[in-house]
Motif scaffolding. Structure first.
Motif, PDB file in Angstrom:
ATOM      1  N   MET A   1      -0.973 -21.153  40.907  1.00 26.89           N
ATOM      2  CA  MET A   1      -1.603 -20.496  39.794  1.00 26.89           C
ATOM      3  C   MET A   1      -2.527 -19.407  40.344  1.00 26.89           C
ATOM      4  N   TRP A   2      -2.515 -18.267  39.711  1.00 25.94           N
ATOM      5  CA  TRP A   2      -3.302 -17.136  40.188  1.00 25.94           C
ATOM      6  C   TRP A   2      -4.713 -17.175  39.595  1.00 25.94           C
ATOM      7  N   PRO A   3      -5.652 -16.411  40.193  1.00 29.63           N
ATOM      8  CA  PRO A   3      -7.010 -16.370  39.637  1.00 29.63           C
ATOM      9  C   PRO A   3      -6.993 -15.887  38.184  1.00 29.63           C
TER      10      PRO A   3
ATOM     11  N   ALA B   1      -7.842 -18.199  31.863  1.00 26.92           N
ATOM     12  CA  ALA B   1      -8.482 -17.217  30.971  1.00 26.92           C
ATOM     13  C   ALA B   1      -7.435 -16.303  30.344  1.00 26.92           C
ATOM     14  N   HIS B   2      -6.460 -15.891  31.125  1.00 25.10           N
ATOM     15  CA  HIS B   2      -5.400 -15.027  30.603  1.00 25.10           C
ATOM     16  C   HIS B   2      -4.586 -15.764  29.539  1.00 25.10           C
ATOM     17  N   ALA B   3      -4.249 -17.026  29.793  1.00 23.06           N
ATOM     18  CA  ALA B   3      -3.478 -17.812  28.831  1.00 23.06           C
ATOM     19  C   ALA B   3      -4.266 -17.990  27.531  1.00 23.06           C
TER      20      ALA B   3
ATOM     21  N   ASP C   1       1.247 -22.494  31.391  1.00 17.77           N
ATOM     22  CA  ASP C   1       0.161 -22.338  32.366  1.00 17.77           C
ATOM     23  C   ASP C   1      -0.991 -23.298  32.062  1.00 17.77           C
ATOM     24  N   LEU C   2      -1.323 -23.447  30.778  1.00 17.43           N
ATOM     25  CA  LEU C   2      -2.389 -24.375  30.416  1.00 17.43           C
ATOM     26  C   LEU C   2      -2.000 -25.811  30.742  1.00 17.43           C
ATOM     27  N   GLU C   3      -0.744 -26.150  30.522  1.00 16.43           N
ATOM     28  CA  GLU C   3      -0.275 -27.498  30.846  1.00 16.43           C
ATOM     29  C   GLU C   3      -0.357 -27.752  32.352  1.00 16.43           C
TER      30      GLU C   3
ATOM     31  N   GLN D   1     -10.739 -30.989  32.948  1.00 13.48           N
ATOM     32  CA  GLN D   1      -9.610 -31.385  32.102  1.00 13.48           C
ATOM     33  C   GLN D   1     -10.072 -31.681  30.684  1.00 13.48           C
ATOM     34  N   ARG D   2     -11.176 -32.404  30.543  1.00 15.28           N
ATOM     35  CA  ARG D   2     -11.694 -32.725  29.209  1.00 15.28           C
ATOM     36  C   ARG D   2     -12.056 -31.450  28.449  1.00 15.28           C
ATOM     37  N   ASP D   3     -12.726 -30.531  29.123  1.00 15.78           N
ATOM     38  CA  ASP D   3     -13.124 -29.283  28.471  1.00 15.78           C
ATOM     39  C   ASP D   3     -11.906 -28.477  28.029  1.00 15.78           C
ATOM     40  N   LEU D   4     -10.949 -28.316  28.929  1.00  9.93           N
ATOM     41  CA  LEU D   4      -9.750 -27.556  28.603  1.00  9.93           C
ATOM     42  C   LEU D   4      -8.927 -28.286  27.541  1.00  9.93           C
ATOM     43  N   SER D   5      -8.912 -29.595  27.584  1.00  6.64           N
ATOM     44  CA  SER D   5      -8.161 -30.376  26.610  1.00  6.64           C
ATOM     45  C   SER D   5      -8.657 -30.108  25.191  1.00  6.64           C
ATOM     46  N   ARG D   6      -9.953 -29.964  25.014  1.00  5.40           N
ATOM     47  CA  ARG D   6     -10.495 -29.667  23.681  1.00  5.40           C
ATOM     48  C   ARG D   6      -9.989 -28.319  23.182  1.00  5.40           C
ATOM     49  N   LEU D   7      -9.936 -27.327  24.056  1.00  7.10           N
ATOM     50  CA  LEU D   7      -9.410 -26.015  23.676  1.00  7.10           C
ATOM     51  C   LEU D   7      -7.924 -26.088  23.359  1.00  7.10           C
TER      52      LEU D   7
END
Length: 93
Positions: A1-3, A7-9, A40-42, A53-59
């Motif tokens: 995964m790139w930098p 955020a891009h996704a 990408d998010l997955e 993971q918890r933070d991203l999971s909420r989004l």
């Protein structure tokens, strides 16, 4: 995964969800598009530490709800489900 891939996704979904209309337009799924962004998010979810993971999971939960609301089931392509449920959604009426 790139930098900045996450955020891009996220920005891909933010832009698409701001578009008018009940249903998402098929052009928003062109590669790279929303399906790739959700992939990408997955991937990120599988490789982040538990707190992130918890933070991203909420989004992702909110993204998935809106994505499902603005698409329709695609009953003719069940093999796409192997890649992710989001690939089995019709992009426009």
């Amino acid at each position: 995964m790139w930098p900045n891939a996450v955020a891009h996704a996220l920005s891909c979904f933010e832009w698409a969800f701001k578009q008018p209309g009940r249903y998402l337009n098929a052009s928003e799924f062109d590669s790279p598009g929303m399906g790739d962004a959700r992939d990408d998010l997955e991937w990120a979810m599988r490789h982040l530490p538990p707190g992130a993971q918890r933070d991203l999971s909420r989004l992702i939960t909110r993204i998935d709800e809106e994505f499902e609301r603005r698409t329709l089931p695609e009953p003719n392509d069940p093999e796409w489900a192997l890649m992710g449920w989001w690939w089995t959604r019709m992009r426009e009426r």
